[in-house]
Design a protein around this motif. Sequence first.
Motif, PDB file in Angstrom:
ATOM      1  N   LEU A 134      -0.219  37.807   9.834  1.00 14.09           N
ATOM      2  CA  LEU A 134       1.305  37.815  10.208  1.00 14.09           C
ATOM      3  C   LEU A 134       1.967  37.169   9.173  1.00 14.09           C
ATOM      4  CD1 LEU A 134       3.475  37.828  12.589  1.00 14.09           C
ATOM      5  CD2 LEU A 134       2.630  35.740  13.072  1.00 14.09           C
ATOM      6  N   THR A 135       3.266  37.814   8.820  1.00 10.88           N
ATOM      7  CA  THR A 135       3.943  37.566   7.833  1.00 10.88           C
ATOM      8  C   THR A 135       5.342  36.952   8.160  1.00 10.88           C
ATOM      9  OG1 THR A 135       2.689  39.062   6.209  1.00 10.88           O
ATOM     10  CG2 THR A 135       4.609  38.097   5.307  1.00 10.88           C
ATOM     11  N   VAL A 136       5.754  36.030   7.614  1.00 11.66           N
ATOM     12  CA  VAL A 136       7.216  35.554   7.822  1.00 11.66           C
ATOM     13  C   VAL A 136       7.705  35.258   6.675  1.00 11.66           C
ATOM     14  CG1 VAL A 136       8.357  34.076   9.441  1.00 11.66           C
ATOM     15  CG2 VAL A 136       6.426  34.475  10.398  1.00 11.66           C
ATOM     16  N   GLY A 137       9.121  35.727   6.474  1.00  8.41           N
ATOM     17  CA  GLY A 137       9.770  35.435   5.396  1.00  8.41           C
ATOM     18  C   GLY A 137      11.349  34.882   5.868  1.00  8.41           C
ATOM     19  N   VAL A 138      11.768  34.158   4.871  1.00  9.77           N
ATOM     20  CA  VAL A 138      13.424  33.577   5.088  1.00  9.77           C
ATOM     21  C   VAL A 138      13.968  34.346   3.844  1.00  9.77           C
ATOM     22  CG1 VAL A 138      14.791  31.447   5.352  1.00  9.77           C
ATOM     23  CG2 VAL A 138      12.197  31.454   5.969  1.00  9.77           C
ATOM     24  N   PHE A 139      15.253  34.704   4.074  1.00 10.61           N
ATOM     25  CA  PHE A 139      16.234  35.381   3.334  1.00 10.61           C
ATOM     26  C   PHE A 139      17.622  34.665   3.376  1.00 10.61           C
ATOM     27  CE2 PHE A 139      12.781  38.016   4.185  1.00 10.61           C
ATOM     28  CZ  PHE A 139      12.185  38.703   2.961  1.00 10.61           C
ATOM     29  N   ASP A 140      18.390  34.803   2.311  1.00  9.23           N
ATOM     30  CA  ASP A 140      19.855  34.526   2.493  1.00  9.23           C
ATOM     31  C   ASP A 140      20.573  35.476   2.599  1.00  9.23           C
ATOM     32  OD1 ASP A 140      22.289  32.829   2.067  1.00  9.23           O
ATOM     33  OD2 ASP A 140      22.084  33.512   0.041  1.00  9.23           O
ATOM     34  N   SER A 141      21.399  35.634   3.675  1.00  7.64           N
ATOM     35  CA  SER A 141      22.061  36.883   3.731  1.00  7.64           C
ATOM     36  C   SER A 141      23.540  36.762   2.862  1.00  7.64           C
ATOM     37  CB  SER A 141      22.346  37.132   5.282  1.00  7.64           C
ATOM     38  OG  SER A 141      23.611  38.190   5.518  1.00  7.64           O
ATOM     39  N   TRP A 142      23.905  38.007   2.685  1.00  7.69           N
ATOM     40  CA  TRP A 142      25.236  38.451   1.951  1.00  7.69           C
ATOM     41  C   TRP A 142      25.995  38.933   2.913  1.00  7.69           C
ATOM     42  CZ3 TRP A 142      27.273  36.274  -2.548  1.00  7.69           C
ATOM     43  CH2 TRP A 142      26.438  35.460  -3.429  1.00  7.69           C
ATOM     44  N   GLU A 143      25.750  39.518   3.857  1.00  3.19           N
ATOM     45  CA  GLU A 143      26.647  40.457   4.644  1.00  3.19           C
ATOM     46  C   GLU A 143      27.818  40.006   5.237  1.00  3.19           C
ATOM     47  OE1 GLU A 143      23.835  40.879   7.853  1.00  3.19           O
ATOM     48  OE2 GLU A 143      22.744  42.321   7.028  1.00  3.19           O
ATOM     49  N   VAL A 144      28.076  38.486   5.098  1.00  3.20           N
ATOM     50  CA  VAL A 144      29.339  38.013   5.703  1.00  3.20           C
ATOM     51  C   VAL A 144      30.329  38.535   4.561  1.00  3.20           C
ATOM     52  CG1 VAL A 144      30.847  35.964   6.438  1.00  3.20           C
ATOM     53  CG2 VAL A 144      28.460  36.427   7.094  1.00  3.20           C
ATOM     54  N   PHE A 145      29.882  38.440   3.306  1.00  2.00           N
ATOM     55  CA  PHE A 145      30.821  38.698   1.929  1.00  2.00           C
ATOM     56  C   PHE A 145      30.930  40.074   1.625  1.00  2.00           C
ATOM     57  CE2 PHE A 145      28.853  34.343   2.199  1.00  2.00           C
ATOM     58  CZ  PHE A 145      30.021  33.485   2.168  1.00  2.00           C
ATOM     59  N   GLU A 146      30.224  40.956   2.339  1.00  2.00           N
ATOM     60  CA  GLU A 146      30.403  42.279   2.056  1.00  2.00           C
ATOM     61  C   GLU A 146      31.712  43.118   2.492  1.00  2.00           C
ATOM     62  OE1 GLU A 146      27.026  44.232   2.842  1.00  2.00           O
ATOM     63  OE2 GLU A 146      25.779  43.543   1.285  1.00  2.00           O
ATOM     64  N   SER A 147      32.503  42.310   3.153  1.00  3.37           N
ATOM     65  CA  SER A 147      33.921  42.975   3.451  1.00  3.37           C
ATOM     66  C   SER A 147      34.660  43.330   2.609  1.00  3.37           C
ATOM     67  CB  SER A 147      34.681  42.097   4.558  1.00  3.37           C
ATOM     68  OG  SER A 147      35.118  40.907   3.849  1.00  3.37           O
ATOM     69  N   ASP A 148      34.607  42.640   1.508  1.00  2.00           N
ATOM     70  CA  ASP A 148      35.540  43.244   0.201  1.00  2.00           C
ATOM     71  C   ASP A 148      34.896  44.274  -0.908  1.00  2.00           C
ATOM     72  OD1 ASP A 148      33.459  41.717  -0.769  1.00  2.00           O
ATOM     73  OD2 ASP A 148      34.549  40.407  -2.043  1.00  2.00           O
ATOM     74  N   GLY A 149      33.892  44.839  -0.291  1.00  3.57           N
ATOM     75  CA  GLY A 149      33.258  46.078  -0.793  1.00  3.57           C
ATOM     76  C   GLY A 149      32.243  45.860  -1.807  1.00  3.57           C
ATOM     77  N   SER A 150      31.902  44.431  -2.068  1.00  3.27           N
ATOM     78  CA  SER A 150      30.812  44.040  -3.059  1.00  3.27           C
ATOM     79  C   SER A 150      29.523  44.236  -2.372  1.00  3.27           C
ATOM     80  CB  SER A 150      31.095  42.649  -3.619  1.00  3.27           C
ATOM     81  OG  SER A 150      31.106  41.779  -2.697  1.00  3.27           O
ATOM     82  N   HIS A 151      28.490  44.454  -3.084  1.00  4.27           N
ATOM     83  CA  HIS A 151      27.168  44.478  -2.586  1.00  4.27           C
ATOM     84  C   HIS A 151      26.126  43.609  -3.577  1.00  4.27           C
ATOM     85  CE1 HIS A 151      23.370  46.179  -0.421  1.00  4.27           C
ATOM     86  NE2 HIS A 151      23.094  46.200  -1.724  1.00  4.27           N
ATOM     87  N   LYS A 152      25.650  42.695  -2.504  1.00  4.12           N
ATOM     88  CA  LYS A 152      24.530  41.906  -3.241  1.00  4.12           C
ATOM     89  C   LYS A 152      23.200  41.630  -2.371  1.00  4.12           C
ATOM     90  CE  LYS A 152      27.762  38.822  -6.140  1.00  4.12           C
ATOM     91  NZ  LYS A 152      28.129  37.283  -6.091  1.00  4.12           N
ATOM     92  N   PRO A 153      22.144  41.746  -3.198  1.00  9.54           N
ATOM     93  CA  PRO A 153      20.821  41.790  -2.457  1.00  9.54           C
ATOM     94  C   PRO A 153      20.590  40.716  -1.816  1.00  9.54           C
ATOM     95  CG  PRO A 153      20.371  41.687  -4.893  1.00  9.54           C
ATOM     96  CD  PRO A 153      21.870  42.134  -4.730  1.00  9.54           C
ATOM     97  N   ASP A 154      20.036  40.638  -0.558  1.00  7.92           N
ATOM     98  CA  ASP A 154      19.716  39.182   0.013  1.00  7.92           C
ATOM     99  C   ASP A 154      18.635  38.507  -0.782  1.00  7.92           C
ATOM    100  OD1 ASP A 154      21.428  40.052   1.983  1.00  7.92           O
ATOM    101  OD2 ASP A 154      20.075  40.274   3.592  1.00  7.92           O
ATOM    102  N   PHE A 155      18.766  37.315  -1.124  1.00 13.07           N
ATOM    103  CA  PHE A 155      17.906  36.384  -1.843  1.00 13.07           C
ATOM    104  C   PHE A 155      16.892  35.946  -1.084  1.00 13.07           C
ATOM    105  CE2 PHE A 155      16.659  32.645  -4.272  1.00 13.07           C
ATOM    106  CZ  PHE A 155      16.597  33.195  -5.437  1.00 13.07           C
ATOM    107  N   ARG A 156      15.646  36.106  -1.580  1.00 18.55           N
ATOM    108  CA  ARG A 156      14.318  35.670  -0.907  1.00 18.55           C
ATOM    109  C   ARG A 156      14.270  33.963  -0.978  1.00 18.55           C
ATOM    110  NH1 ARG A 156      10.172  39.161  -4.341  1.00 18.55           N
ATOM    111  NH2 ARG A 156      10.423  38.072  -6.483  1.00 18.55           N
TER     112      ARG A 156
END
Length: 1009
Positions: free
Chosen positions: A662-684
């Motif tokens: 069983l694998t569990v990973g934690v990531f940092d989301s950038w979805e809140v800051f994509e309203s301005d059109g910028s796209h950044k990958p979620d950092f692990r």
Amino acid sequence: MAIVRKLVVEVVDARNLLPKDGYGTSSPYAILDFHGQRRKTRTAVRDLNPTWHETLDFNAGKTSEVFGDMLEIDVFHDKNVGPTTRNNFLGRVKLNSRQFVKKGEEALIYYPLEKKSFFTWIQGEIGLKIYFSDEIVPPPPPAEEVKPEPTPPAAVEPSPPSSESAAPPPASDPPAAEPKNNEAASPAPPADSGEKPNEEPPPAPPAPAAEAVAPPPKEINPAPGNEKQADSDQVMMSSVSTVPAEVKVNSISGPQPISRVSSVSSFSPSDQSDRSSIERSSFDLVEKMHYLFVRVVKARHLPTAGSPVVEVAVSGRHVTSKPARKTAFFDWDQTFAFSRDSPDSSTILEVSVSDRPSGQGFLGGICFDVGEIPLRDPPDSPLAPQWYRLEGGGAHRGDLMLATWIGTQADESFPDAWKTDDVGNPNSRSKVYQSPKLWYLRSTIIEAQDISMKMPFRESCFQVKTQLGFQVQKTKPVLTATGSPSWNEDLMFVAAEPFTEHSLVIYLMENRPPKEQVILGVATVPLASIERRVDDRNVASRWFTLEDPKEDKRVYKGRVHLRLCFDGGYHVMDEGAHVCSDYRPTARQLWKPPVGTVELGIIGCKNLLPMKTINGGKGSTDAYAVAKYGDKWVRTRAVSDSLNPRWNEQYTWRVYDPSTVLTVGVFDSWEVFESDGSHKPDFRIGKVRIRISTLTTGKVYKSVFPLILLSQTGLKKMGEIELAVRFARATPTLDFLHVYSQPLLPMMHHLKPLGMVQQEALRAVAVKTVAAHLSRSEPPLRREVVAHMLDADSHAFSMRKVRANWMRIINVISTVIDVFKWADDTRSWRNPTATILAHALLATLVWVPDLIVPTLALYAFAIGAWNYRLRPRTPLPHFDTKMSLAESVDRDELDEEFDSMPCAGPNETVRARYDKLRVLGARVQAVLGDFATQGERMQALVTWRDPRATGIFVGLCLVVAFVLYLVPSKMVSVALGFYYLRHPIFRDRMPSPALNFFRRLPSLSDRMM
């Protein structure tokens, strides 16, 4: 129109049955039983390999409490054929409905016949195709619903046969409604069967072609306002006979539970047993988080024509709903969840309605005392919303329908509610995802014919290119002068169901000098037309017409001979073999029942490092967790701007093999800051692996794991995650232990194994396919998240991993080294007592050799029992940075490990890496040369490369043979053992003559250039 589920069983044939008629043969027939419904095939007269090809169907509804979900097939010998006096038993098969698939996924499977009892002699197998089929039943004619005579007695008397078959005649008018419904649903039976409806019909005389077929189910005509109850009723036969049987109405498909939220909407109906309904977990592994829920439904009598909004204020939080939808009311149907764990929780809840865009402003509001709001904890029923009169503002008679309660994260409204810790971001909600069903598509390119060659009677080079989506594979080039090239090559692809690519494209190409490739023809094969198999049987090959791709009209350019099939007997690997979470084959018919369940409680993280900066330099992290086991993915909600997020979410998986991870990973989301059109990958941020086989049954493991990240900058601790895990066994102990003796991979991996290189290439394709599928979900599970969870980059070269694996090998063989060291200490008489005991043990084992194996087994038991005291005491194993050599890794090695392919570094860096690799290669070259030298010296003992050395060896072998013929072997063994253990005063410090002789033997190293 109602949809009726049917279970369709195609009884194809049987093989290698036992003779039971006294003349060396049998006359078999099969009886099938499902949900109390019985069907019978015809009798195959005097045939041990009968062929039936009969299709039998059963009414399938919800789980039967009486008959269960088992399909039982019994094979008998017909006593009416031959001198036998009874129907001799030939075998049976019992199948669970969890193994059945929907129509279109069925495959011919041969099931071995099982015994009825321990002393029964049974052999053979039966071939079946089993699948579920949904049939649409048209509604009854409207003329049956018309009742022209209003008088109740006149409506009952004219139809005595129909009332007899449905129910006893009613005694009064009010209870007559239900019999009328049944009366309209069941047609009047024939006169001969209507007289005695409750008697069991006489058995039909046996005949070779006798087959019991159930009549099609009839839809019940519901009374007005009772459609739901009518849809859940099914018509089921109470007995099977050639005489019309009694019809009973049972509620066998009642209301179904709410399906679990998933990213796949086209699941097979037969998969409901595995993809179960929402598992209302007790949330006993996590902490309860209390929330104040406010559900705003609708409003009425508002003095505005616009789209008003609802504003909710509590504990310093001010939330505005979406604009209302204008129907007969002002509709919102939106739920808000405010955390009650904060110390500044207010005691007043304010709900107001306003329409500022249209100039109306404040329309009215309501205030609630939070202390008087009721507490609700599932499984309590949801709180019903009520109308509340708005006070103040312009809505003097306006009403607002809402409901308020205090609940926990176990509330069914919590996943889709606006929450204070995710600032209302719709993509940050917790979701459950399902991986697509992956198939191996085997394309066997056999030959091509009728190819128009540019230069006849001269050899041309032909090649076939096959494309499925982004996957492209080619056969080897073949030279031919006849225009009929032959390849006989297998090309493997990965296809995801539901199919995103609907066809397989075949290109026939000709290689012309110097390097030109010309497409001669194209053939397109729909994926839906390709046969599916679950074993290694050969499927029928087909010819496909090649057409000119440049012409608008269909122009014949030849034909190609292909054998295509979906191989459902393989497990499509999308994870590394050492960290795989599922080994089940693709075909559901081959799945075994689960052995247990694993529950995971994702409690929260602590002391996370800030991943980004907001508001002029403030560090922030929007963390969320992803867990993956089998084909089920879960994602927690993203907690906004918190370095100590708390999720307290609990999930459950079915376990089919304990040797999974069983694998569990934690990531940092950038979805809140994509309203301005910028796209950044979620950092692990980090990852945790938990092996199921290390968990004790029923024990709760609550541990804090460090989140460790290895990047180009080195090893860094990103924080900690707190998890709770529990494994529950669902099978008996012996059945669970029996799993350890079964093959890890399905049968096809052993019958037709795939090469390691081919399997790694297919795994890379599977990872891309799964990532593309999950990225199209809503909210999406990003590609970089899926790739990290599946270890897509685990095959990349790393000097650190090379050294770590070498140290692992040294650690494994250290036991063997310790044994040799103990033997050397014993023969050196460093402990005289131990050496004397070794002499006695040697003499005992040589003179009584039967004690050797028991002694070794007892010694292994003693070692295991002694090491039980030293077993790991840590709660759960985690990544070992010391074993991975991650703490002392060099910066240049990290740059090389995380470099892309092809290399993007400067020339000086690439040259330095190449020189370092050459040094390592020189060492490997020397080691390989030493191994080859020792092997060649062994060969030189009898190959007469050195005539003197070979002569000495051959003569010595002759002397040893005569000595062993004359002297008992036990005496020789004891003598050699005592000679090996002799005291050091009787030894020479120089190497032994045998070793000196071996080192002088020649090898081929002097012939190397």
